[in-house]
Design a protein around this motif. Structure first.
Motif, PDB file in Angstrom:
ATOM      1  N   ALA A   1       0.843  -1.213   0.089  1.00  0.00           N
ATOM      2  CA  ALA A   1       0.178  -0.200   0.045  1.00  0.00           C
ATOM      3  C   ALA A   1       0.697   1.194   0.087  1.00  0.00           C
ATOM      4  N   ALA A   2       2.070   1.263   0.895  1.00  0.00           N
ATOM      5  CA  ALA A   2       2.735   2.408   0.765  1.00  0.00           C
ATOM      6  C   ALA A   2       3.326   2.550  -0.337  1.00  0.00           C
ATOM      7  N   GLU A   3       3.905   1.554  -1.298  1.00  0.00           N
ATOM      8  CA  GLU A   3       4.439   1.801  -2.554  1.00  0.00           C
ATOM      9  C   GLU A   3       3.375   2.432  -3.582  1.00  0.00           C
ATOM     10  N   GLY A   4       2.158   1.806  -3.592  1.00  0.00           N
ATOM     11  CA  GLY A   4       1.261   2.353  -4.491  1.00  0.00           C
ATOM     12  C   GLY A   4       0.985   3.801  -3.962  1.00  0.00           C
ATOM     13  N   LEU A   5       0.924   4.129  -2.921  1.00  0.00           N
ATOM     14  CA  LEU A   5       0.834   5.562  -2.371  1.00  0.00           C
ATOM     15  C   LEU A   5       1.895   6.587  -2.771  1.00  0.00           C
ATOM     16  N   ARG A   6       3.020   6.106  -2.781  1.00  0.00           N
ATOM     17  CA  ARG A   6       4.338   6.953  -3.345  1.00  0.00           C
ATOM     18  C   ARG A   6       4.175   6.712  -4.801  1.00  0.00           C
TER      19      ARG A   6
ATOM     20  N   GLU B   1       2.727  10.618  -9.257  1.00  0.00           N
ATOM     21  CA  GLU B   1       1.644  10.936 -10.490  1.00  0.00           C
ATOM     22  C   GLU B   1       1.028  12.142 -10.394  1.00  0.00           C
ATOM     23  N   ILE B   2       0.510  12.566  -8.970  1.00  0.00           N
ATOM     24  CA  ILE B   2       0.040  13.899  -8.654  1.00  0.00           C
ATOM     25  C   ILE B   2       0.909  14.908  -9.157  1.00  0.00           C
ATOM     26  N   GLY B   3       2.022  14.762  -8.794  1.00  0.00           N
ATOM     27  CA  GLY B   3       3.060  15.743  -9.060  1.00  0.00           C
ATOM     28  C   GLY B   3       3.286  16.034 -10.701  1.00  0.00           C
ATOM     29  N   TRP B   4       3.443  14.830 -11.202  1.00  0.00           N
ATOM     30  CA  TRP B   4       3.543  14.761 -12.625  1.00  0.00           C
ATOM     31  C   TRP B   4       2.401  15.339 -13.324  1.00  0.00           C
ATOM     32  N   SER B   5       1.142  15.253 -12.982  1.00  0.00           N
ATOM     33  CA  SER B   5      -0.075  15.730 -13.612  1.00  0.00           C
ATOM     34  C   SER B   5      -0.107  17.201 -13.514  1.00  0.00           C
TER      35      SER B   5
ATOM     36  N   SER C   1      -3.555  20.660  -5.426  1.00  0.00           N
ATOM     37  CA  SER C   1      -2.919  19.477  -5.903  1.00  0.00           C
ATOM     38  C   SER C   1      -1.654  19.311  -4.941  1.00  0.00           C
ATOM     39  N   GLY C   2      -1.057  20.462  -4.642  1.00  0.00           N
ATOM     40  CA  GLY C   2       0.235  20.063  -3.951  1.00  0.00           C
ATOM     41  C   GLY C   2       0.020  19.537  -2.344  1.00  0.00           C
ATOM     42  N   GLY C   3      -1.216  20.189  -1.838  1.00  0.00           N
ATOM     43  CA  GLY C   3      -1.634  19.668  -0.582  1.00  0.00           C
ATOM     44  C   GLY C   3      -1.896  17.989  -0.804  1.00  0.00           C
ATOM     45  N   GLU C   4      -2.581  17.726  -1.822  1.00  0.00           N
ATOM     46  CA  GLU C   4      -3.257  16.221  -1.813  1.00  0.00           C
ATOM     47  C   GLU C   4      -1.633  15.460  -2.364  1.00  0.00           C
ATOM     48  N   GLN C   5      -0.600  16.062  -2.800  1.00  0.00           N
ATOM     49  CA  GLN C   5       0.344  15.264  -3.108  1.00  0.00           C
ATOM     50  C   GLN C   5       1.368  14.908  -1.829  1.00  0.00           C
ATOM     51  N   HIS C   6       1.307  16.142  -0.965  1.00  0.00           N
ATOM     52  CA  HIS C   6       1.908  16.090   0.467  1.00  0.00           C
ATOM     53  C   HIS C   6       1.402  15.118   1.039  1.00  0.00           C
TER      54      HIS C   6
END
Length: 366
Positions: free
Chosen positions: A90-95, A100-104, A124-129
């Motif tokens: 799960a941790a790997e999937g979240l990373r 992907e969020i940062g890239w998009s 989006s930055g908040g969601e990535q963090h």
């Protein structure tokens, strides 16, 4: 070396909890364990059987309460290892999702400016963090599970070794009684009682240390749960207040099924060579990008790239250009400036190719 979570408040707090779990500061100092593998939980040992083999069955009733402690510490390591592995996956999937969020975001903002763009960047930055924090939490949860299981296994080894040593002493006492033809039995019984009392107290101390250690994990677990709640709240629509989307023009031609068959058909129709490309379909629920080329050259295609025939053809040419640059030795972008240049070159190539290729799909009704 800078931590992957540096500057991300919740994630840094979670890393502190993870550090406390991994350094063993929660383990009771009286145990003095150096660690054991989870396989010790399933290790079958019967030190009490030595009494039967030695002909000292009359001592069994004195030792049986101590061996019960060993039985209570037994368990199956497979579910523990499986549970920890699930959290790590799960941790790997979240990373990956955070990346992907940062890239998009970088992709979406390459041609978008203004207040809405800044709001989108912040959101989006908040969601990535938050996603990075949740990944750290999942990794910490795996460490908690393994830490508790490993400590129980280590204490089981302590108890087993204590009982084995005690039994070896009792066998010696029993031999003394046998050699004396029963004359030393009263003395032997006294020795047995004293030995069992002393080692019983030591084993009880091991168990108290184990329980105290596991209780020390409770506040760490509660703190971790609180941080998970804080990170998850970032994704709560009730808190977000609004949804920010970038309106982007959809290309011409009909939408394409989100299948590899569509990729092969469009590539063949437009003469795009994909024979040497590693192409995968990304998560259907992911939005914000048509495609993505990973540092290893693998290309991921997303649902947005299948909105039209033109979108899919452009996306294949765009990602092929990225892959060709990487194959030629150009390094993968390391920061926003390099990423912007990376995308600018691909978009320029894509636009030039589209203007000069002869096929034109049916125009979309405007």
């Amino acid at each position: 070396m800078t931590s992957a979570v540096a500057g991300i408040g919740i994630a840094e707090d979670i890393e502190l909890i993870a550090g406390s779990v991994r350094n063993g500061s929660w383990i009771d100092g009286t145990l003095g364990v150096t660690g054991a593998g989870l396989e010790a939980l399933a290790y079958v040992a019967d030190p009490v059987g030595m009494l039967l083999q030695s002909g000292a069955a009359w001592l069994l009733e004195h030792v049986r309460p101590l061996s019960a402690a060993l039985d209570q510490l037994a368990g199956d390591p497979v579910p523990i290892e499986g549970n920890a592995r699930t959290w790590r996956e799960a941790a790997e999937g979240l990373r990956e999702q955070a990346a992907e969020i940062g890239w998009s975001v970088r992709h979406d903002l390459s041609e978008w400016e203004g207040a809405a763009a800044e709001a989108y960047r912040a959101r989006s930055g908040g969601e990535q963090h938050a996603t990075v924090a949740l990944a750290a939490a999942a990794e910490t949860m795996a460490a908690l599970i393994e830490g508790a299981g490993t400590l129980v296994a280590a204490v089981r080894l302590l108890v087993r070794d204590a009982i084995a040593f005690l039994v070896s002493r009792l066998v010696t006492y029993a031999a003394e009684a046998a050699f004396s033809l029963g004359l030393a039995t009263p003395l032997v019984v006294g020795q047995v009682t004293a030995a069992i009392s002393a080692w019983g107290a030591r084993i009880a101390g091991f168990l108290r240390g184990l329980l105290h250690s596991l209780r020390n994990l409770v506040p760490l677990t509660r703190a971790l749960t609180d941080h998970i709640g804080r990170a998850a709240a970032v994704f709560n629509p009730a808190r977000a207040g609004e949804t920010l989307n970038r309106v982007r023009r959809i290309g011409d031609g009909p939408p394409q099924p989100f299948k590899m068959r569509s990729v092969r058909q469009i590539a063949a129709r437009y003469g795009i060579d994909i024979s040497d490309l590693r192409i995968e379909l990304g998560r259907p629920t992911f939005r914000g990008a048509c495609g993505q080329t990973l540092p290893n050259g693998t290309i991921k295609l997303y649902m947005q790239g299948f909105r039209s025939e033109e979108d899919l053809a452009r996306t294949l040419v765009h990602e092929r250009f990225h892959r060709n640059e990487l194959a030629a030795g150009r390094p993968y972008p390391r920061d926003d400036a390099e990423f912007d240049a990376f995308e600018d070159r691909a978009y320029a190539h894509e636009d030039e190719w589209w203007e000069n290729q002869p096929i034109r799909p049916e125009p979309r009704a405007r």
